[in-house]
Structures are given as structure tokens and as C-alpha cells.
Scaffold this active site. Structure first.
Site, PDB file in Angstrom:
ATOM      1  N   ALA A 189       0.887  -1.206   0.328  1.00 38.70           N
ATOM      2  CA  ALA A 189       0.019   0.051   0.012  1.00 38.70           C
ATOM      3  C   ALA A 189       0.885   1.085   0.029  1.00 38.70           C
ATOM      4  CB  ALA A 189      -1.015  -0.183   0.984  1.00 38.70           C
ATOM      5  N   ASN A 190       0.218   2.263   0.133  1.00 31.08           N
ATOM      6  CA  ASN A 190       1.101   3.960   0.297  1.00 31.08           C
ATOM      7  C   ASN A 190       0.225   4.668   1.315  1.00 31.08           C
ATOM      8  OD1 ASN A 190      -0.777   5.622  -0.953  1.00 31.08           O
ATOM      9  ND2 ASN A 190      -0.536   4.005  -2.934  1.00 31.08           N
ATOM     10  N   ARG A 191       0.903   5.625   1.586  1.00 31.72           N
ATOM     11  CA  ARG A 191       0.475   6.764   2.789  1.00 31.72           C
ATOM     12  C   ARG A 191      -0.813   7.193   2.302  1.00 31.72           C
ATOM     13  NH1 ARG A 191       4.334   5.571   6.513  1.00 31.72           N
ATOM     14  NH2 ARG A 191       6.240   5.164   5.904  1.00 31.72           N
ATOM     15  N   ALA A 227      -3.793   7.742  -5.380  1.00 37.44           N
ATOM     16  CA  ALA A 227      -2.395   7.234  -5.239  1.00 37.44           C
ATOM     17  C   ALA A 227      -2.568   5.914  -5.721  1.00 37.44           C
ATOM     18  CB  ALA A 227      -1.726   7.528  -3.946  1.00 37.44           C
TER      19      ALA A 227
END
Ligand code: CTP
Length: 226
Positions: free
Chosen positions: A29-31, A95
Site C-alpha cells: 500500500a502507500n501513505r 495514489a
């Protein structure tokens, strides 16, 4: 009561991160928190638009009177956005993971003595680049991309604008010191063919409101998509 500058307009918004599975219990995943995209959806709705928000996994609650479609992976997000077109405005704030794991396992990967697992990656579809193409049959009249950069913010955004053929890039600095990713504020540059507008740092809701007002102005003289 504000004038309904987007009455009769269809707006699609992508937001949040995507989760790319490694095995049934693990993912990459990402932030991204989804805050800026959700704020965009809410702002467009307040201006009278019919809004569909296609969201990756977030902790945010659904904005009032917005249709929310929740997805996990980039491929699911892509399918959901395509199914939600045509539209007048596309706001691509998600994102989206650039890569997914090519070697996704059906079963939980187990520790195996000393051997470390190896992940192989493959590229995900680029939603913005595919749907913003001038030849794309369901291209929204106004396509707004985002650029998350940690250096050379405006230059990189200008390159992205050209490459992805969108109308605007909302560029922001996501280096850890900026506090943008996961934070409540944002300082953005609106990059388009006609130049660069740099807006002062503001609450993400305020930034969203300015973006959709500018979009309404841009479309004012154009017919609706559906
Ligand atoms: N985007 C998308 N689909 C992807 C990757 C990105 O729709 N698979 C969109 C994002 O929603 C955003 C824009 O493209 O509107 C730019 O995303 P960004 O991650 O900044 O750019 P990349 O094309 O991934 O370039 P790089 O990571 O190399 O900076």
C-alpha cells in the site's frame, strides 16, 4: 447558500491508496489517506454536481450525497472508473500503485527455512493516462490529474501534464517534511497549458473548493456530457 455552479454536471473522483495483494493476508500500500480526493468529491457535490467517488481503502466516511464505490486494487479502480463514465469532470486524486505483485499467491506464503520470498512486480494500468487520451472515447471534458512529488515539483508536473494529456495537474510536494500525505493541509500548483498558478497553503477542503470552482468556470460555456 452558494450558487450551484456545477448543477447538471457529472463528476468522477478517484481517491485514496490502492492495495495490491501479495497473498490472501498481505498487501502493498502507500501513505495516501484519501483526504484531498474526498474533499474534492464533497466540494463538487456542494456545487450541485452528481458525484461518484471511486475510493481505495481509507478510514474516511462517505461524503454526504455522493455515490461511493469502494475498491481495493488498481485494476478494480480502473474497472470502476470506466464503468462510471461518461462524465463532465474527472478528478484523479488517487495514489494508484504503479506496480502490483505478479506472483500473487493463492495461499498464505509460509516461512520456509532460510529461503526468503522474492516478489516480482508487473505494471498496473495508468487510469489517468488511459482515460485522458484525446482519443479516449469517454474522456471527460475536463480531466484533472494530481502529481505527488518529492522534488522538482513543477517541472515534474509539467512533464506529467504532457505525457498524460490531462487538462490540469494539481501538483503537490509530498516529501515527509511537507506533512501533506496524511495531513490536513496542502499547498498546490495548478499546472496547465496556460501556465502555473501557485496557491497558498490551505486546508484540503479549501483547496478542493477552489479546484472545483475553477473547474466550473472552465466548463461554464460547454454542454453537459449526459
Ligand atoms: N495515476 C493513475 N493510475 C496509475 C498511476 C497514476 O491514474 N496507475 C494518476 C494519479 O491518480 C495522479 C497522476 O496519475 O492523478 C499522477 O500520479 P503520480 O503517482 O504522481 O505519477 P506517476 O505516473 O505514477 O509517475 P511517478 O510515480 O513516476 O512520479
Amino acid at each position: 447558500d452558494q450558487p450551484k455552479l456545477l448543477a447538471g454536471r457529472q463528476v468522477r473522483v478517484t481517491a485514496g491508496p490502492t492495495h495490491e495483494p501479495i497473498d490472501p493476508v498481505r498487501y502493498i500500500a502507500n501513505r495516501s489517506s484519501g483526504t484531498q480526493g474526498y474533499a474534492g468529491a464533497a466540494a463538487a457535490q456542494r456545487l450541485g454536481a452528481k458525484v461518484t467517488l471511486i475510493s481505495g481503502p481509507t478510514n474516511l466516511s462517505d461524503p454526504a450525497m455522493v455515490q461511493v464505490i469502494r475498491v481495493q486494487s488498481a485494476r478494480e479502480m480502473f474497472d470502476a472508473v470506466k464503468a462510471a463514465l461518461p462524465a463532465d469532470i474527472g478528478i484523479f486524486a488517487a495514489a494508484v500503485a504503479d506496480w502490483r505483485v505478479a506472483t500473487e499467491s493463492d495461499q498464505k506464503i509460509k516461512k520456509d527455512g532460510n529461503a526468503l520470498p522474492t516478489l516480482k512486480f508487473t505494471e498496473n494500468p495508468d487510469l489517468l493516462q488511459t482515460l485522458a487520451k484525446k482519443k479516449s472515447p469517454k474522456r471527460p471534458a475536463l480531466v484533472i490529474g494530481f502529481a505527488a512529488e518529492t522534488e522538482n515539483v513543477v517541472e515534474n508536473a509539467q512533464a506529467k501534464l504532457k505525457k498524460k494529456q490531462c487538462d490540469w495537474i494539481v501538483a503537490n510536494d509530498v516529501s515527509p517534511e511537507s506533512g501533506v500525505m496524511g495531513g490536513s493541509h496542502n499547498a498546490v500548483h495548478i499546472v496547465s497549458k496556460s501556465g502555473v498558478e501557485s496557491w497558498p497553503e490551505a486546508d484540503k477542503a479549501e483547496v478542493a473548493d477552489k479546484i472545483v470552482r475553477k473547474a466550473a468556470e472552465e466548463l461554464a460555456a460547454k454542454p453537459t456530457a449526459v
